[in-house]
Design a protein around this motif. Structure first.
Motif, mmCIF file in Angstrom:
data_model
loop_
_atom_site.group_PDB
_atom_site.id
_atom_site.type_symbol
_atom_site.label_atom_id
_atom_site.label_comp_id
_atom_site.label_asym_id
_atom_site.label_seq_id
_atom_site.Cartn_x
_atom_site.Cartn_y
_atom_site.Cartn_z
ATOM 1 N N GLU A 176 57.515 47.114 25.080
ATOM 2 C CA GLU A 176 58.692 47.357 24.693
ATOM 3 C C GLU A 176 59.650 46.830 25.861
ATOM 4 N N ILE A 177 59.278 47.187 27.031
ATOM 5 C CA ILE A 177 60.023 46.684 28.193
ATOM 6 C C ILE A 177 60.021 44.939 28.288
ATOM 7 N N VAL A 178 58.956 44.475 27.924
ATOM 8 C CA VAL A 178 58.722 42.925 28.153
ATOM 9 C C VAL A 178 59.404 42.372 27.070
ATOM 10 N N SER A 179 59.434 42.939 25.733
ATOM 11 C CA SER A 179 60.257 42.394 24.768
ATOM 12 C C SER A 179 61.806 42.441 24.794
ATOM 13 N N SER A 388 68.610 33.377 25.754
ATOM 14 C CA SER A 388 67.634 34.354 26.123
ATOM 15 C C SER A 388 66.000 33.740 26.413
ATOM 16 N N ARG A 389 65.159 34.632 26.853
ATOM 17 C CA ARG A 389 63.920 33.997 26.868
ATOM 18 C C ARG A 389 63.379 33.426 25.661
ATOM 19 N N ASN A 390 63.681 34.351 24.707
ATOM 20 C CA ASN A 390 63.117 34.063 23.389
ATOM 21 C C ASN A 390 63.906 32.920 22.665
ATOM 22 N N LYS A 391 65.303 32.544 23.004
ATOM 23 C CA LYS A 391 66.047 31.720 22.317
ATOM 24 C C LYS A 391 66.789 30.837 23.642
ATOM 25 N N PRO A 392 65.958 29.989 24.461
ATOM 26 C CA PRO A 392 66.333 29.410 25.604
ATOM 27 C C PRO A 392 67.654 28.304 25.169
ATOM 28 N N ASP A 440 61.261 42.220 13.998
ATOM 29 C CA ASP A 440 60.067 43.114 14.391
ATOM 30 C C ASP A 440 58.620 42.250 14.520
ATOM 31 N N LYS A 441 58.878 41.179 14.009
ATOM 32 C CA LYS A 441 57.639 40.074 14.044
ATOM 33 C C LYS A 441 57.302 39.612 15.203
ATOM 34 N N ILE A 442 58.515 39.181 15.961
ATOM 35 C CA ILE A 442 58.342 38.991 17.173
ATOM 36 C C ILE A 442 57.726 39.962 18.222
ATOM 37 N N HIS A 443 58.544 41.175 17.991
ATOM 38 C CA HIS A 443 57.885 42.264 18.743
ATOM 39 C C HIS A 443 56.591 42.285 18.645
ATOM 40 N N LYS A 444 56.069 42.564 17.520
ATOM 41 C CA LYS A 444 54.730 42.684 17.121
ATOM 42 C C LYS A 444 53.506 41.616 17.953
ATOM 43 N N ALA A 447 53.446 42.088 21.323
ATOM 44 C CA ALA A 447 52.797 43.160 21.940
ATOM 45 C C ALA A 447 51.343 42.808 21.808
ATOM 46 N N GLN A 448 50.862 42.024 20.736
ATOM 47 C CA GLN A 448 49.575 41.368 20.784
ATOM 48 C C GLN A 448 49.307 40.520 21.849
ATOM 49 N N GLN A 449 50.202 39.860 22.195
ATOM 50 C CA GLN A 449 49.780 38.755 23.482
ATOM 51 C C GLN A 449 49.558 39.743 24.599
ATOM 52 N N ILE A 450 50.566 40.687 24.819
ATOM 53 C CA ILE A 450 50.152 41.642 26.047
ATOM 54 C C ILE A 450 48.833 42.269 26.028
ATOM 55 N N GLN A 451 48.339 42.640 24.817
ATOM 56 C CA GLN A 451 47.394 43.127 24.739
ATOM 57 C C GLN A 451 46.162 42.221 25.003
#
Length: 487
Positions: A176-179, A388-392, A440-444, A447-451
């Motif tokens: 959540e923090i990273v997102s 943003s880092r998602n949309k630079p 939510d798809k980006i969040h997920k 999270a998978q990348q961090i995992q």
């Protein structure tokens, strides 16, 4: 590392198709040292060696599995990859034994039923053909006891690998923090100082041009290139796989044994000898990626001493499934510096560009110093955009990092980023916000990348621990076959 483990798992599930030594041999379920005592030890794991002979045998079997090209099996790079795989398997095997892992009967049966060769032994009425099963094992040099033992051992390794891979995040809040960091938007304005806008202010002298040419002669060098011939063996879709495998063997062997010409292989297999002039280390310009001379390994071989100095055929390289290539250098053209008169215009362009870039960077620095005293001034800057880092947007690399790392307490703030070869750009940042409508798809996905990163890190630590526990020692480096390494 993590990809290697996944490949390892797949190999373990297809024991009957392995051309590498079966796991029960690798890990000591049956004795393997008696006939290898005289071979060169490469690495020892818990006092037990991996020998040159083991690596070479495994490399040979693996090469046969992908098309029968023995030159692949003899290459140092391929043999080193095999050694690395054997070493990892041995370490995992040591861990399995020391952890005393157990496999239930149901899990073993399920695993066996997942092997295609085993499934094929069931008759239409559901009964199992035990006679054919024993024949299949015998053809692979196994008896039932060895096979079941090896399967159980492989399952234990699978359990171990999976348990390590299922690493949990140190805290559920981390993703959540990273997102949040990736979604946070900042309002940015930019002001570019481009070298092209300062070209009319520079006029280098002849002495400056000549001095630049003398100091940077390599910039005006025609790279070495070769004129080559090559032959390509392609599988016919209607051709039997065994027939093509035999042809591939002939292709590799003839081009290697009669390395002073491609003609013997071309005549034997009825192939046309093709030619290409002006081939540089960068490959052939303007051809498709699947062109035979676009393959990195082919290119590397063509610029080797064997090909250039000794004029020998390159090794047969599999450039794609069912495609083998061998080539040879006909003429080598060494690199040469172009005369000044031929590159005078380019010398002037480069000197002028560099001088203009210096002026642009200096102008940016001067404006930056002014803005540091009055950051609220936005004169000359472009229209503000949210990034943003998602949309630079058009911010990349250092520019995005610097913009996103400014403490909001210091807004408005300005950062200066040099763009080598272009000039410099000033970025003014004055607002920050959290966007609405989070994806939510980006969040997920994040999270998978961090995992996955956590799992890779955990597995690397796991392997390092068991490497130490198994007292892994490198005894001798793996040497090329032609160096008399004991192969």
């Amino acid at each position: 590392m993590f990809d290697t483990v996944r490949k390892h798992q797949k190999l373990l599930q297809l024991v009957l198709m392995l051309f590498i030594v079966p796991s029960f041999v690798m890990f000591g379920i049956s004795s393997y040292s008696g006939f290898m005592d005289k071979e060169t030890d490469l690495v020892k794991i818990n006092g037990k060696p991996i020998t040159t002979q083991e690596v070479d045998n495994a490399a040979k079997r693996q090469a046969e599995r992908v098309g029968g090209n023995m030159q692949i099996a003899q290459s140092l790079q391929f043999r080193q990859a095999i050694l690395n795989e054997l070493l990892q398997q041995r370490i995992l095997g040591f861990a399995v034994i020391n952890l005393r892992l157990q496999v239930g009967k149901e899990a073993l049966i399920k695993s066996l039923q997942g092997i295609p060769q085993i499934r094929a032994l069931y008759r239409q009425d559901g009964s199992f053909d035990d006679a054919r099963f024993k024949q299949l094992l015998a053809s692979n040099g196994l008896n039932e006891e060895q096979f079941y033992a090896s399967q159980a051992f492989d399952l234990k390794i699978g359990q171990l690998v999976n348990s390590v891979a299922r690493t949990e995040l140190a805290t559920p809040k981390l993703s959540e923090i990273v997102s949040t960091l990736y979604e946070t938007e900042r309002q940015v304005q930019s002001l570019a100082f481009d070298a092209k806008d300062y070209l009319n202010k520079v006029n280098p002298s002849q002495d400056e041009l000549q001095a630049f040419y003398n100091a940077n002669a390599k910039l005006f060098e025609i790279p070495e290139y070769v004129d080559v011939e090559y032959i390509v063996l392609k599988a016919d879709p209607k051709e039997d796989a065994k027939v093509f495998s035999d042809k591939a063997d002939q292709f590799a062997n003839i081009t290697y044994d009669q390395s002073d010409s491609l003609k013997p292989a071309a005549d034997k297999l009825r192939l046309s000898i093709q030619s290409q002039k002006g081939l540089t280390r960068g490959g052939v310009a303007g051809v498709a990626k699947d062109h035979p001379l676009s393959n990195p390994k082919v290119m590397q071989s063509l610029f080797s001493d064997e090909a250039i100095k000794n004029k020998r055929n390159t090794e047969a390289v599999q450039t794609a499934p069912g495609v083998f290539v061998s080539a040879r250098v006909i003429t080598f053209h060494p690199a040469q510096i172009m005369p000044y008169k031929d590159v005078a215009a380019e010398v002037k362009r480069q000197v002028s560009q560099r001088a203009a870039e210096k002026l642009a960077v200096a102008a940016a620095a001067e404006r930056y110093n002014v803005l540091e005293k009055d950051p609220k001034s936005s004169a000359g800057f472009g229209n503000p955009i949210w990034v943003s880092r998602n949309k630079p947007a058009n911010l990349i690399g250092p520019a995005l990092d610097d913009v996103m790392s400014i403490n909001p307490d210091k807004f408005p703030a300005v950062v200066s980023i040099n763009n080598p070869g272009v000039g410099a750009t000033l970025y003014r940042v004055d607002q920050v916000r959290q966007p609405t409508g989070v994806d939510d798809k980006i969040h997920k996905a994040q999270a998978q990348q961090i995992q996955a990163l956590g799992a890779q890190s955990e597995f690397a630590s796991f392997m390092a621990y068991w490497r130490d526990a198994a007292s892994v020692k490198v005894i001798n480096p793996l040497k090329p076959l032609n160096s008399g390494s004991g192969s």
